[in-house]
Design a protein around this motif. Structure first.
Motif, PDB file in Angstrom:
ATOM      1  N   LEU A 474       0.755  -1.337  -0.109  1.00  0.00           N
ATOM      2  CA  LEU A 474       0.333   0.240   0.067  1.00  0.00           C
ATOM      3  C   LEU A 474       0.839   1.181  -0.452  1.00  0.00           C
ATOM      4  N   ASN A 475       1.592   1.437   0.609  1.00  0.00           N
ATOM      5  CA  ASN A 475       2.784   2.121   0.509  1.00  0.00           C
ATOM      6  C   ASN A 475       3.821   2.286  -1.042  1.00  0.00           C
ATOM      7  N   ALA A 476       3.850   1.652  -1.437  1.00  0.00           N
ATOM      8  CA  ALA A 476       4.580   2.049  -2.377  1.00  0.00           C
ATOM      9  C   ALA A 476       3.173   2.338  -3.532  1.00  0.00           C
ATOM     10  N   LEU A 477       2.066   1.950  -3.320  1.00  0.00           N
ATOM     11  CA  LEU A 477       1.475   2.391  -4.616  1.00  0.00           C
ATOM     12  C   LEU A 477       0.683   3.389  -3.972  1.00  0.00           C
ATOM     13  N   ALA A 478       0.253   3.486  -3.157  1.00  0.00           N
ATOM     14  CA  ALA A 478      -0.282   5.298  -2.215  1.00  0.00           C
ATOM     15  C   ALA A 478       0.102   6.414  -1.129  1.00  0.00           C
ATOM     16  N   GLY A 479       1.393   5.661  -1.322  1.00  0.00           N
ATOM     17  CA  GLY A 479       1.900   6.165  -0.144  1.00  0.00           C
ATOM     18  C   GLY A 479       2.623   8.068  -0.403  1.00  0.00           C
ATOM     19  N   ASP A 480       3.347   8.548   0.353  1.00  0.00           N
ATOM     20  CA  ASP A 480       4.431   9.711  -0.355  1.00  0.00           C
ATOM     21  C   ASP A 480       4.916   9.212  -1.158  1.00  0.00           C
ATOM     22  N   GLY A 481       5.314   9.914  -2.439  1.00  0.00           N
ATOM     23  CA  GLY A 481       6.443   8.741  -3.034  1.00  0.00           C
ATOM     24  C   GLY A 481       5.705   8.143  -4.074  1.00  0.00           C
ATOM     25  N   GLY A 482       4.585   7.250  -4.071  1.00  0.00           N
ATOM     26  CA  GLY A 482       4.468   6.215  -4.136  1.00  0.00           C
ATOM     27  C   GLY A 482       4.123   6.072  -5.792  1.00  0.00           C
ATOM     28  N   SER A 483       3.780   5.859  -6.452  1.00  0.00           N
ATOM     29  CA  SER A 483       3.461   5.193  -7.983  1.00  0.00           C
ATOM     30  C   SER A 483       1.673   5.585  -8.270  1.00  0.00           C
ATOM     31  N   ALA A 484       1.306   6.006  -7.224  1.00  0.00           N
ATOM     32  CA  ALA A 484      -0.186   6.455  -7.493  1.00  0.00           C
ATOM     33  C   ALA A 484      -0.599   7.424  -8.900  1.00  0.00           C
ATOM     34  N   ILE A 485       0.506   9.136  -8.445  1.00  0.00           N
ATOM     35  CA  ILE A 485      -0.136   9.956  -9.827  1.00  0.00           C
ATOM     36  C   ILE A 485       0.346   9.079 -10.955  1.00  0.00           C
ATOM     37  N   PRO A 486       1.779   8.126 -11.474  1.00  0.00           N
ATOM     38  CA  PRO A 486       2.050   8.293 -12.272  1.00  0.00           C
ATOM     39  C   PRO A 486       1.406   6.986 -12.852  1.00  0.00           C
ATOM     40  N   ASP A 487       1.217   6.226 -12.102  1.00  0.00           N
ATOM     41  CA  ASP A 487      -0.398   5.323 -12.355  1.00  0.00           C
ATOM     42  C   ASP A 487      -1.892   5.685 -13.136  1.00  0.00           C
TER      43      ASP A 487
END
Length: 777
Positions: A474-487
């Motif tokens: 979850l941290n890798a996907l949605a945390g600060d610096g995660g991939s949510a924005i580029p995804d």
């Protein structure tokens, strides 16, 4: 190469270009339109070219620009780069020297009277010499993916060389409808071949805002319009023609009709319509991008010139010549799929349509290569259209009798590391930390072929990379610096099936949208509700309602400006010009609203920073307009607009993205999958929160969109509060985008004879978080 040069110009890095012709050297500079205007060039009357067309004649454009005639390059209708004379070129012609003290000293200042493009030389006696083109000129037709200069490991996705057809699988197979090519859609009567033509015309004219000539043989302009309206709205075509629509459908059709009225679609349905008439009319349409001929009829009809074997053969030859000489795509419909008739016409590209029930198959064949692919479509004849099949595993499926068809040069192959036809597909690259400048390193997303599995694939990948640790994933996907924005930006790209709008080309912002300092907000007020009723009896039961995915719902319904924003210093008196009418979208300066309802939140927000006029997004204007309407009891006067920065808008830009995210969200709720649910929520929330911040989302800097979407979410909540009050509930608190606290039985309350709220997790439903009593701790 040209796409990379245009990108450099957009980023403020002009590129000098040279052409040698007949012993002379011509030098021009490819710069941004803003830089050219700052150097004194007037681009209003300059020649304008789509970037795809400019690739094939770049040498000529350099020559024109070097002699004083600027050449504008555009993506769809948006200027993105300009060719102007290079200030450092040797003076082959007398021209003023630029003042080195000016801000654009490297850009050539315009002549007092710009020179015209060089006239062709007077031919000598005897036959004119044939024009020979080097192979390098022809190679510019095919946008082969290249490697970025900053990072050689990053692949740059080429632009599609042709016009979108409105069908993703067909665009993947053809590379769009390309200039200079003639396309024949062959289908038996009743198969729906004409709907392919209508879709292409509608997509080019309405979504791309490019001129289309629609030659309707055997059809009327009313037939064409009705099909376009039914497909675009969408609405039942038969009930549309019969005038048997519901009130909501009539309102939706009115919006579509007004939108189509401004589209550059020109229909010729004259009884004397023949190939000669089409060819002679084409030059009269300024900037013509596509010619559609609907249709060629195999059985001779004396009242239809485009009918009968001889007339069809002559028409195909004339239309193919028109495509070649005018350098534009021509698409014609033939009312038979008889293979002998089709083969005898010997066309460039033939699309043969067959249909069974709601499934359609489109065989794509090219002269000298035979069948290249067979595509599968959904036949939505109720709405007079074909659509892509959402669950299709890939963009194209090769016909079974063609085990190894010749690959088209503009289709990306699965594995670039090997030329062997039996090589294993390349493995999915490992996820990398987002770079500081993702705009310069666009990733090639596997989700472009299967957006429906994008979210589940990314969640599975994150879990695999972190050994099944859900918190780490979850941290890798949605945390600060995660991939949510580029995804979410990748997914947005993958779901932009029916739009030509170039969202990475930012318009010049009007003054109210410019931050005075980087750490301060701009001047636009979103009217966020912050309402708490001052008097609530002790002990009364309060139901805390929660609006589902409020920002996702707003992203789905907000009308966003997609054309050049224009300034209207006097505003607009007619409020029907906004929303689902003519659909102006942007920001407006409105007068304060008199509000005499202390039991309800103020339509311009409960903590306004000024009592004077406010700049607000058009979504807020629509919210006030609704509260002023009879359906809401005319709670206030309609808003008075003093000034506006608006453009015609669309509510369809994020439609595909919302559908994919909401489907993943609902599935996660049903499965109790909190990881996916949180990831989806982070994707749409971070998308909206970073639209106006180029530091976090370099691919989408649209503060106007951000304000409109947020204003839409706030207005949606305020409407729910007003409806609750009018249904007999007490409004205790309204806050943010999703908090609505009421007294009374929320699930028994009705409005206009229907339940006020539906309880559930869908976007149009609402849920109760808890029940409390006033004074409880």
């Amino acid at each position: 190469m040209l796409p990379q040069l245009v990108k450099a110009a957009v980023e403020g890095r002009p590129t000098p270009l040279t052409r040698k012709s007949e012993g002379r050297e011509y030098r021009a500079l490819l710069a941004s339109p803003q830089a050219a205007e700052e150097a004194g060039w007037d681009l209003a009357a300059a020649a304008s070219w789509p970037t795809a067309a400019a690739r094939g004649k770049l040498g000529e454009l350099i020559q024109y620009a070097a002699t004083g005639s600027p050449q504008v390059l555009r993506r769809h209708s948006t200027p993105v780069a300009v060719l102007i004379p290079d200030a450092h070129a040797p003076a082959t012609d007398p021209s003023p020297t630029p003042d080195p003290t000016t801000p654009a000293a490297t850009l050539q200042q315009p002549h007092a009277t710009p020179a015209k493009p060089p006239a062709p030389a007077t031919p000598a006696a005897g036959p004119a010499p044939r024009r020979l083109a080097p192979l390098s000129d022809a190679l510019t037709t095919f946008p082969t993916p290249t490697t970025g200069t900053e990072n050689p490991d990053t692949e740059v996705v080429p632009a599609m060389p042709g016009l979108p057809t409105g069908l993703a699988v067909l665009d993947q197979a053809l590379g769009g409808l390309q200039p200079g090519r003639f396309y024949l859609v062959a289908g038996a009567p009743g198969a729906g071949a004409s709907l392919i033509a209508t879709t292409a015309a509608r997509t080019t004219a309405l979504t791309g805002n490019l001129p289309v000539l629609y030659a309707a043989s055997g059809l009327t302009s009313g037939d064409v319009a009705a099909r376009a309206i039914a497909a675009h709205t969408p609405v039942d075509y038969r009930r549309l023609r019969a005038g048997n629509l519901t009130a909501d459908e009539r309102r939706a059709v009115t919006g579509t009709t007004q939108l189509l009225a401004s589209a550059p679609l020109f229909i010729d349905d004259g009884a004397d319509l023949d190939a000669e008439a089409i060819v002679s009319t084409a030059p009269d349409v300024d900037g013509l991008a596509l010619v559609v001929v609907d249709r060629l009829q195999t059985v001779h009809n004396p009242r239809l010139p485009l009918s009968g074997p001889t007339a069809i053969a002559d028409a195909v030859q004339a239309l193919a010549h028109l495509a070649r000489t005018r350098h534009l795509p021509v698409l014609a419909v033939l009312d038979t799929d008889d293979p002998r008739t089709v083969a005898a016409l010997d066309t460039d590209i033939t699309l043969t349509l067959t249909r069974t029930s709601d499934q359609a198959h489109l065989a794509v064949a090219e002269r000298d290569f035979g069948t290249l692919a067979t595509l599968h479509l959904h036949a939505d004849l109720l709405c007079a259209r074909f659509t892509d099949i959402p669950t299709s595993p890939g963009p194209t499926q090769v016909a079974a009798h063609q085990p190894s068809p010749p690959a088209m040069p503009f289709i990306k192959t699965p594995d670039r590391s090997s030329t062997s036809p039996t090589a294993a597909p390349a493995q999915t690259p490992s996820r990398e930390t987002p770079t500081k400048n993702p705009a310069r390193q666009r990733r090639v997303s596997p989700a472009k072929a299967a957006p429906a599995t994008f979210v589940s694939d990314r969640v599975a990948q994150a879990l695999a990379e972190h050994g099944g640790d859900t918190d780490a994933a979850l941290n890798a996907l949605a945390g600060d610096g995660g991939s949510a924005i580029p995804d979410v930006m990748e997914l947005f790209e993958a779901t932009r099936v029916e739009t030509n709008y170039e969202h990475t080309t930012y318009p010049k912002l009007p003054e109210p949208l410019i931050r005075k300092r980087q750490d301060q907000a701009d001047d636009v007020w979103e009217a966020r509700p912050k309402f708490t009723h001052p008097v609530v009896p002790e002990g009364v039961e309060i139901t805390h309602l929660d609006v589902n995915a409020a920002y996702l719902a707003a992203l789905q319904s907000a009308h966003l400006p997609v054309r050049t924003i224009t300034h209207n210093p006097d505003g607009f008196e007619d409020l029907s010009n906004y929303g689902k009418g003519i659909d102006y979208a942007g920001i407006c300066l409105v007068d304060p609203i008199e509000w005499d309802h202390p039991d309800l939140p103020h339509p311009l927000g409960d903590d306004r920073e000024t009592s004077g006029p406010l700049w607000v997004p058009t979504s807020t204007v629509l919210g006030v307009r609704d509260l002023a309407s009879p359906s809401y009891g005319e709670l206030c006067e309609p808003p008075v607009i003093r000034e506006a920065y608006v453009a015609k808008g669309s509510a369809a830009l994020f439609k595909g993205l919302v559908q994919v995210l909401n489907t993943a969200r609902m599935r996660a709720i049903e499965d109790g999958d909190t990881l996916t649910k949180a990831y989806v929520a982070a994707m749409y929330a971070k998308l909206i929160s970073t639209m106006g911040d180029s530091r976090k989302n370099h691919e989408l800097k649209r503060p106007d969109w951000q304000h409109i979407i947020r204003g839409q979410a706030f207005a949606n909540l305020r409407r729910k509060a007003v409806r609750a009050y009018q249904a007999g509930l007490g409004v205790v608190h309204v806050g943010g985008v999703d908090e609505l606290h009421v007294t009374g039985d929320a699930w028994a309350a009705q409005r206009n004879g229907k339940p006020l709220f539906s309880q559930g997790f869908a976007l149009n439903q609402i849920k109760a978080k808890r029940v409390s009593r006033k004074g409880e701790r």
